[in-house]
Scaffold this motif. Structure first.
Motif, short mmCIF file in Angstrom:
data_model
loop_
_atom_site.label_atom_id
_atom_site.label_comp_id
_atom_site.label_asym_id
_atom_site.label_seq_id
_atom_site.Cartn_x
_atom_site.Cartn_y
_atom_site.Cartn_z
N ARG A 15 0.83 -1.21 0.00
CA ARG A 15 0.00 0.00 0.00
C ARG A 15 0.86 1.26 0.00
O ARG A 15 0.48 2.27 -0.56
N VAL A 16 2.02 1.20 0.68
CA VAL A 16 2.99 2.30 0.69
C VAL A 16 4.39 1.69 0.65
O VAL A 16 4.59 0.56 1.06
N LYS A 17 5.36 2.48 0.18
CA LYS A 17 6.75 2.02 0.21
C LYS A 17 7.21 1.97 1.66
O LYS A 17 6.87 2.85 2.46
N TYR A 18 8.01 0.95 1.98
CA TYR A 18 8.52 0.86 3.34
C TYR A 18 9.82 0.08 3.38
O TYR A 18 10.14 -0.66 2.47
N ASN B 206 -2.81 4.94 6.21
CA ASN B 206 -3.71 5.91 5.58
C ASN B 206 -3.11 7.32 5.62
O ASN B 206 -3.23 8.07 4.66
N ARG B 207 -2.47 7.67 6.71
CA ARG B 207 -1.84 9.00 6.80
C ARG B 207 -0.69 9.13 5.79
O ARG B 207 -0.48 10.19 5.23
N ALA B 208 0.05 8.05 5.57
CA ALA B 208 1.14 8.09 4.60
C ALA B 208 0.59 8.22 3.18
O ALA B 208 1.23 8.83 2.32
N LYS B 209 -0.58 7.66 2.92
CA LYS B 209 -1.20 7.75 1.59
C LYS B 209 -1.94 9.07 1.38
O LYS B 209 -2.09 9.52 0.26
N ALA B 210 -2.41 9.66 2.46
CA ALA B 210 -3.22 10.88 2.36
C ALA B 210 -2.39 12.04 1.82
O ALA B 210 -1.23 12.21 2.17
N ASP B 211 -3.01 12.81 0.99
CA ASP B 211 -2.38 14.03 0.48
C ASP B 211 -3.38 15.16 0.71
O ASP B 211 -3.83 15.82 -0.23
N ASP C 291 2.12 16.73 3.55
CA ASP C 291 3.54 16.55 3.26
C ASP C 291 4.15 15.32 3.93
O ASP C 291 5.36 15.25 4.10
N LEU C 292 3.33 14.37 4.28
CA LEU C 292 3.84 13.13 4.88
C LEU C 292 3.91 12.07 3.79
O LEU C 292 2.90 11.67 3.25
N ARG C 293 5.10 11.63 3.47
CA ARG C 293 5.24 10.64 2.40
C ARG C 293 5.87 9.34 2.88
O ARG C 293 5.85 8.36 2.16
N THR C 294 6.45 9.34 4.05
CA THR C 294 7.09 8.12 4.55
C THR C 294 6.47 7.74 5.89
O THR C 294 5.85 8.57 6.57
N ILE C 295 6.68 6.52 6.27
CA ILE C 295 6.22 6.04 7.57
C ILE C 295 6.88 6.86 8.68
O ILE C 295 6.22 7.26 9.65
N ASP D 260 7.87 9.95 8.55
CA ASP D 260 7.19 11.25 8.58
C ASP D 260 5.89 11.16 9.40
O ASP D 260 5.58 12.05 10.18
N VAL D 261 5.14 10.10 9.18
CA VAL D 261 3.86 9.92 9.87
C VAL D 261 4.08 9.73 11.37
O VAL D 261 3.45 10.40 12.19
N ILE D 262 4.95 8.82 11.73
CA ILE D 262 5.16 8.49 13.15
C ILE D 262 5.67 9.70 13.94
O ILE D 262 5.25 9.93 15.07
N PHE D 263 6.56 10.48 13.34
CA PHE D 263 7.18 11.59 14.07
C PHE D 263 6.61 12.96 13.68
O PHE D 263 7.23 13.98 13.95
N GLN D 264 5.42 12.98 13.12
CA GLN D 264 4.78 14.25 12.77
C GLN D 264 4.51 15.07 14.03
O GLN D 264 4.05 14.54 15.05
N VAL D 265 4.80 16.35 13.96
CA VAL D 265 4.53 17.28 15.06
C VAL D 265 3.43 18.24 14.61
O VAL D 265 3.51 18.82 13.53
#
Length: 145
Positions: free
Chosen positions: A3-6, A39-44, A50-54, A56-61
């Motif tokens: 579903r997303v690159k990882y 879903n957050r990694a896929k959402a635009d 601006d979250l494109r990687t896992i 980015d999602v986990i450490f989003q502030v």
């Protein structure tokens, strides 16, 4: 196709977050948390443009705090990922998603019942202690693909 690159590091991050946020809700609850992460990694859209990687999602502030409470105060998050949770993480990264978190971008654990909306987003359903929410129709089509 996933579903997303990882990477293997991403698998461990998702596994750690799934356990930290939902270990008390068993494997199913952890998979739902994994759905929200993917879903957050896929959402635009919305808070997730601006979250494109896992990572980015986990450490989003947002608003000076991490989006996932476990990053800030969760001692479980900072433990090494276990093989059981890694298997669940790979499953959700590759293909698994299900209601109520199938298209959810948010979840939380209220003190009472789940409200019908949360910050204007629609309630999709509960699972044990968590309430799941997806965007209003037409506001985030990228999560439906």
């Amino acid at each position: 196709m996933p579903r997303v690159k990882y990477t293997d590091s991403d698998v461990a991050l998702v596994a750690r977050m799934m356990r930290a946020e939902a270990v008390a809700e068993g494997k199913q609850g952890m998979l739902y948390v994994g759905n929200v992460i993917v879903n957050r990694a896929k959402a635009d859209c919305l808070d997730f443009k601006d979250l494109r990687t896992i990572r980015d999602v986990i450490f989003q502030v947002q608003g000076g705090n991490y989006s996932f409470e476990a990053v800030q105060k969760g001692n479980l998050f900072y433990n090494r990922a276990r093989s059981t949770e890694k298997r669940l993480a790979r499953k959700t990264l590759n293909f698994w998603r299900d209601h109520p978190a199938k298209y959810a971008l948010w979840y939380f654990n209220p003190e009472g019942n789940c409200p019908p909306t949360w910050y204007g987003q629609q309630f999709t359903g509960p699972y044990k202690n968590h309430c799941y929410y997806e965007p209003q129709p037409g506001t985030c089509d990228s999560i439906y693909s």
